[in-house]
Write an enzyme that holds these catalytic residues in place. Structure first.
Site, PDB file in Angstrom:
ATOM      1  N   PHE A 109     -68.387  13.705  -7.548  1.00 18.91           N
ATOM      2  CA  PHE A 109     -68.436  15.354  -6.265  1.00 18.91           C
ATOM      3  C   PHE A 109     -68.423  14.405  -5.043  1.00 18.91           C
ATOM      4  O   PHE A 109     -68.705  13.312  -4.771  1.00 18.91           O
ATOM      5  CB  PHE A 109     -69.792  15.477  -6.398  1.00 18.91           C
ATOM      6  CG  PHE A 109     -69.436  16.798  -5.219  1.00 18.91           C
ATOM      7  CD1 PHE A 109     -69.479  17.763  -5.136  1.00 18.91           C
ATOM      8  CD2 PHE A 109     -70.784  16.577  -3.836  1.00 18.91           C
ATOM      9  CE1 PHE A 109     -69.197  18.849  -4.287  1.00 18.91           C
ATOM     10  CE2 PHE A 109     -70.434  17.087  -2.929  1.00 18.91           C
ATOM     11  CZ  PHE A 109     -70.482  18.370  -2.887  1.00 18.91           C
ATOM     12  N   LYS A 127     -92.379  18.849 -16.476  1.00 15.52           N
ATOM     13  CA  LYS A 127     -92.994  17.739 -16.180  1.00 15.52           C
ATOM     14  C   LYS A 127     -92.698  17.646 -14.711  1.00 15.52           C
ATOM     15  O   LYS A 127     -93.542  16.521 -14.473  1.00 15.52           O
ATOM     16  CB  LYS A 127     -92.955  16.350 -16.711  1.00 15.52           C
ATOM     17  CG  LYS A 127     -90.882  15.836 -17.346  1.00 15.52           C
ATOM     18  CD  LYS A 127     -90.477  14.783 -15.923  1.00 15.52           C
ATOM     19  CE  LYS A 127     -89.223  14.808 -15.200  1.00 15.52           C
ATOM     20  NZ  LYS A 127     -88.757  13.525 -14.584  1.00 15.52           N
ATOM     21  N   TRP A 141     -78.797   8.854 -12.351  1.00 11.02           N
ATOM     22  CA  TRP A 141     -79.214   8.813 -12.828  1.00 11.02           C
ATOM     23  C   TRP A 141     -77.642   8.703 -14.058  1.00 11.02           C
ATOM     24  O   TRP A 141     -77.175   8.383 -15.059  1.00 11.02           O
ATOM     25  CB  TRP A 141     -79.517   9.727 -13.462  1.00 11.02           C
ATOM     26  CG  TRP A 141     -80.003   9.974 -15.366  1.00 11.02           C
ATOM     27  CD1 TRP A 141     -80.093  11.215 -15.794  1.00 11.02           C
ATOM     28  CD2 TRP A 141     -80.172   8.992 -16.717  1.00 11.02           C
ATOM     29  NE1 TRP A 141     -80.617  11.298 -17.088  1.00 11.02           N
ATOM     30  CE2 TRP A 141     -80.214   9.577 -17.339  1.00 11.02           C
ATOM     31  CE3 TRP A 141     -80.095   8.053 -16.375  1.00 11.02           C
ATOM     32  CZ2 TRP A 141     -81.388   8.884 -18.336  1.00 11.02           C
ATOM     33  CZ3 TRP A 141     -80.778   7.016 -17.138  1.00 11.02           C
ATOM     34  CH2 TRP A 141     -80.847   7.708 -18.830  1.00 11.02           C
ATOM     35  N   ARG A 159     -89.122  10.359  -8.094  1.00 15.14           N
ATOM     36  CA  ARG A 159     -89.030  10.196  -7.314  1.00 15.14           C
ATOM     37  C   ARG A 159     -89.715  12.085  -6.214  1.00 15.14           C
ATOM     38  O   ARG A 159     -90.260  11.666  -5.466  1.00 15.14           O
ATOM     39  CB  ARG A 159     -87.576  10.770  -6.334  1.00 15.14           C
ATOM     40  CG  ARG A 159     -86.721  12.183  -7.327  1.00 15.14           C
ATOM     41  CD  ARG A 159     -85.640  12.054  -7.134  1.00 15.14           C
ATOM     42  NE  ARG A 159     -84.601  11.360  -7.810  1.00 15.14           N
ATOM     43  CZ  ARG A 159     -82.983  12.106  -8.278  1.00 15.14           C
ATOM     44  NH1 ARG A 159     -82.446  12.694  -7.687  1.00 15.14           N
ATOM     45  NH2 ARG A 159     -82.451  10.219  -8.762  1.00 15.14           N
TER      46      ARG A 159
END
Ligand SMILES: NC(=O)c1ccc[n+]([C@@H]2O[C@H](COP(=O)([O-])OP(=O)(O)OC[C@H]3O[C@@H](n4cnc5c(N)ncnc54)[C@H](O)[C@@H]3O)[C@@H](O)[C@H]2O)c1
Length: 426
Positions: A106, A271, A79, A335
């Site tokens: 990262f 959610k 994302w 996912r």
């Protein structure tokens, strides 16, 4: 540092509401004590009301003609990379932004032996987390966090939530005084004083204002420019919300501002627990009616939990993209649903950690840790019986109940008698 609450032993109803004031006076009070130079005006709102809108220098409108905002994206997963792509397409078009968008990476070494940052800057593609998609030539990957943020006056936080506390600690004193932040992160931290949303963690630790952006946004679909919507939750200042809308919005990504940071962020966070429940239903081959029932019960618990934590949360927020639309998309395609389905198909015998490592190639699940964090809050406050779906999901995830329990326990009637005015929450 994480703190585990002791299980609640006394009658839950007696201290329900005193606990609420305890929450609001802890983590969440810090924002109120921050004092940027606000100028208050009244603006017309829906249905003839007026709301107080606070005019505040965002670092662009207040800094004179020609000032350009500089944007940095902190995070570069699936994302995070799509967010950088969206933003980069807009900064090229809009005069009020510098073209360049920095993206903190990262750092990882790929199987080829190359550094991920070098490959992104060479190919303009995040080959690990968003393969096959060009980010835009104006996206610059930077493995040095301090360097990536130092010039930015708009910071976009988008990493898995478990890393945010460490990132914030590293950023104390390193960001500009006039910086505005937005969090795209779903999840919460549970601290000794109570639950703390990620936007508040950022506000508290860095002393900056933080909005949120959530919605029915499966990253890979937005990456290929399929139409979708999102919700920006803002606290005081509509102008700042509009800056974020300008930065993210495209003809295929429609962004709506809502003055309800907590409601928007809690929708995005909770959610993922519902998506785990939906995955169990899929893994048990229970069909669409059962899944729809789980989604409805889940949405009801999301609303009740959010309103118990924050009385300011608006009912209408649950009808925005961050609410019902995000529940639908994550229960159909995300996912969390996918890994929970595999968990149920394996009869709960393979752990979520093992399945995550095998199925997600470095991407992180949020629903399992969020279920645990919410369970800690529910236990501590004596609310377990009010939230049968949330509690059952956690107990299945840790192996105390079999996956089939999702339809045996979730639909139990919540014990509303525990609440003084149940209709306010359900
Ligand atoms: N992917 C989606 O479709 C989607 C959609 C909406 C919201 N979100 C939310 O966005 C947030 C970020 O998710 P994502 O999909 O960009 O990430 P991701 O799960 O795809 O990738 C994991 C990221 O974490 C990084 N990472 C690994 N170890 C780290 C460490 N120790 N410190 C800091 N970073 C580390 C990796 O480099 C990678 O960038 C999450 O809160 C997620 O819930 C994701």
């Amino acid at each position: 540092m994480r703190f585990r609450f002791p299980l609640y032993s006394s009658s839950p109803s007696s201290s329900l509401f005193s606990n609420l004031s305890f929450i609001s006076s802890s983590c969440f009070s810090t924002f109120l004590s921050m004092a940027p130079a606000f100028e208050t005006v009244s603006a017309p709102q829906q249905e003839g009301e007026t709301e107080t809108v606070t005019s505040y220098s965002t670092g662009n409108d207040g800094q004179g003609v020609g000032f350009k905002s500089k944007v940095t994206v902190v995070g570069s997963g699936n994302w995070g990379s799509v967010a950088a792509k969206l933003i980069a397409s807009n900064t090229l078009k809009l005069n009020s932004f510098h073209d360049e968008v920095r993206m903190w990476v990262f750092e990882e070494t790929l199987q080829t032996g190359e550094k991920l940052t070098d490959v992104i800057n060479k190919t303009n593609e995040n080959v690990k987390y968003l393969p096959g998609i060009r980010l835009g030539k104006n996206v610059v990957a930077d493995p040095d966090l301090d360097n990536a943020v130092k010039d930015a006056n708009m910071l976009v936080f988008v990493t898995p939530h478990q890393f945010m506390e460490g990132i914030c600690k590293r950023l104390v004193g390193k960001v500009r005084g006039d910086v505005e932040a937005i969090s795209l992160i779903k999840g919460m931290e549970v601290k000794m004083e109570g639950p703390c949303m990620i936007s508040n963690l950022i506000s508290e630790q860095l002393g900056i204002n933080c909005s949120v952006l959530m919605g029915a946004n499966i990253a890979n679909e937005i990456a290929v420019e399929k139409f979708s919507e999102a919700t920006v939750g803002y606290r005081h200042n509509r102008e700042i919300a509009e800056q974020w809308v300008k930065l993210f919005g495209t003809p295929y990504f429609m962004v709506t501002p809502v003055q309800d940071v907590e409601g928007v962020e809690l929708c995005g966070t909770l959610k993922n627990i519902v998506a785990i429940a939906a995955g169990f239903v899929d893994g048990l081959d229970m069909g669409n009616n059962t899944k729809a029932a789980i989604m409805r019960i889940g949405l009801r618990e999301m609303k009740a939990f959010s309103k118990l934590l924050f009385s300011s949360v608006r009912d209408s927020t649950f009808f925005e993209s961050c609410g019902v639309a995000d529940v639908i998309t994550t229960c159909l395609g995300g996912r969390n649903r996918k890994v929970a389905e595999a968990f149920a198909r394996n009869g709960g015998k393979r752990s979520f950690d093992e399945l995550e490592a095998e199925m997600l190639q470095g991407q992180k699940l949020q629903g399992v840790s969020t279920a645990r964090e919410v369970y800690e809050v529910l236990s501590h406050r004596g609310w377990l019986e009010l939230f049968p779906l949330f509690s059952t999901v956690h107990e299945i995830c840790i192996g105390h109940l079999p996956p089939s329990a999702i339809v045996e326990y979730s639909e139990k009637k919540p014990k509303l008698s525990l609440l003084e005015d149940s209709t306010r929450y359900i």
